[in-house]
Design an enzyme around this catalytic site. Sequence first.
Site, short mmCIF file in Angstrom:
data_model
loop_
_atom_site.label_atom_id
_atom_site.label_comp_id
_atom_site.label_asym_id
_atom_site.label_seq_id
_atom_site.Cartn_x
_atom_site.Cartn_y
_atom_site.Cartn_z
N MET A 79 0.83 -1.20 0.00
CA MET A 79 0.00 0.00 0.00
C MET A 79 0.87 1.26 0.00
O MET A 79 2.08 1.19 0.15
CB MET A 79 -0.92 -0.01 1.22
CG MET A 79 -1.74 -1.29 1.35
SD MET A 79 -2.69 -1.44 2.88
CE MET A 79 -4.09 -0.38 2.49
N ASP A 238 -2.55 -4.86 1.31
CA ASP A 238 -2.05 -6.00 2.07
C ASP A 238 -2.43 -5.97 3.54
O ASP A 238 -2.66 -7.02 4.15
CB ASP A 238 -0.54 -6.18 1.88
CG ASP A 238 0.28 -4.96 2.27
OD1 ASP A 238 -0.28 -3.96 2.79
OD2 ASP A 238 1.51 -4.98 2.05
#
Length: 496
Positions: A79, A238
């Site tokens: 991210m 994630d």
Amino acid sequence: MIIAHDLGTTGDKASLHEDGGRLVAAVTERYGTRFAAGGVAEQDPADWVRAVAAATRRLLAETGTAPDAVRAVSFSGQMMGAVLLDAAFRPVRPALIWADHRSTRQADRLNEALGAGDAYRLLGHRVHPTYSLAKILWVRDHEPDVFARVAHVCLAKDYAVHWLTGRLVTDPSDASSTNAYDQRAGTWSDRVLSAADLDPALFPEIVPATTVAGELSAERAAETGLRPGTPVVLGGGDGPLAALGAGIIDPSDGAYAYLGSSSWISLSAAEPLHDPAMRTMTFDHVVPGRYVPTATMQAGGASLEWAADVLRPEAGERRFEELTAEAADADTAGLYFLPHLLGERSPYWNAAARGVFLGLARHHGRAEMARAVLEGVAFNLLTCVLAFREAGHPVDRVDAIGGGAASDLWLQILADAWGATVRRRTVEEEANSLGAAITGAVGAGLVPGFEVARDLSEVTAEFAPDPARHAAYRERHASFLDAYRRLEPWFERENP
């Protein structure tokens, strides 16, 4: 079968799951990161998709799975990065990943324009160079010729999904990691993008994580070995997918800790959590109507990786196990490690922070330094645990996942430091990809809902806190915090 890809910091972990989510096999295709002075951390998006293709072919070959058996492909991705694409969806430069923190001045300007507190309540996060938005502005300020070619901005998994299907979209979990997302409205923030002077059209459409973004093109099918037309489910960031993989769906499911390159502690909530001291952040969950309050440090497992590379390079692949074995009986009284090798997010949000050993004496050696690293990560995350407790979220039981969860020693140190039972689950390193597989299964209509996650991993070990060690660690935690406060002016002076 479902294939899930987890585009992490060091590689793509691809996993094959039965259509109910059970893990069958996993492989990893590694790729590199360019780290450089000044906070540079970059990766080539071409390496991500090469890894996706290679990992898919390996999974099919090593398990003897027929392409027709794969019902869906889904994604988890790192991210907070910035993937900058031209009008033809080609990268105009390497991606600035989450660890890149050279955009401090850009983040400072946004904070001044928005007001730090107002921005935190709007975004669920502080404005910070870790996030996508400040990285985009850095490119605009420092590489104007490159930025002039930018037509689209996305995250890692979004790029991989576009590569497979030709459609560029993102989901709320990843959108919430950009610093450009109005969390209450569930849209890109007009106020923030106006302050940044960025065109909202740069950003992709936001759709649910379970969306079938498209079907596998014939060209990509040939590269991956899959069947043309295979549905590709978008997936998510994630962190929220690791929460799902760990079975953290509702507030009643407790907390979990991820011990990967970056490390965090997190839980599920029905509303964003706004900490008065802004130590924590809140992502959107991949589960609709749920949020993932999180406290993330930049270099959790990365601190141990660095220590192993420096202190035990001759041990090769066993350097982590051998280093932690040495640390088991080491006495670290008076010795501390501040684990801020990549600057810091929670709890300080200081890109200028750096890693430090304090209290080194002549009798200290490799074992003591290694244990101090393990304890330093535990102390930093303890500050985050306390933030959750102060906000009314009890953290009495924590499920540990990620590569670091393989260490009995580290899990016991965490339990003793936090005063909480820490449990290892069967999805130590596969929680992200398991979360992606479940999201793919929901999106493809193969399972009724996200709740199946609770039945797909088991507790394999429990580490209860020792009251005496917890009391000692709480005293040492105070000294750990004091060390950072005293060094903060030095960090700011040396790393302006």
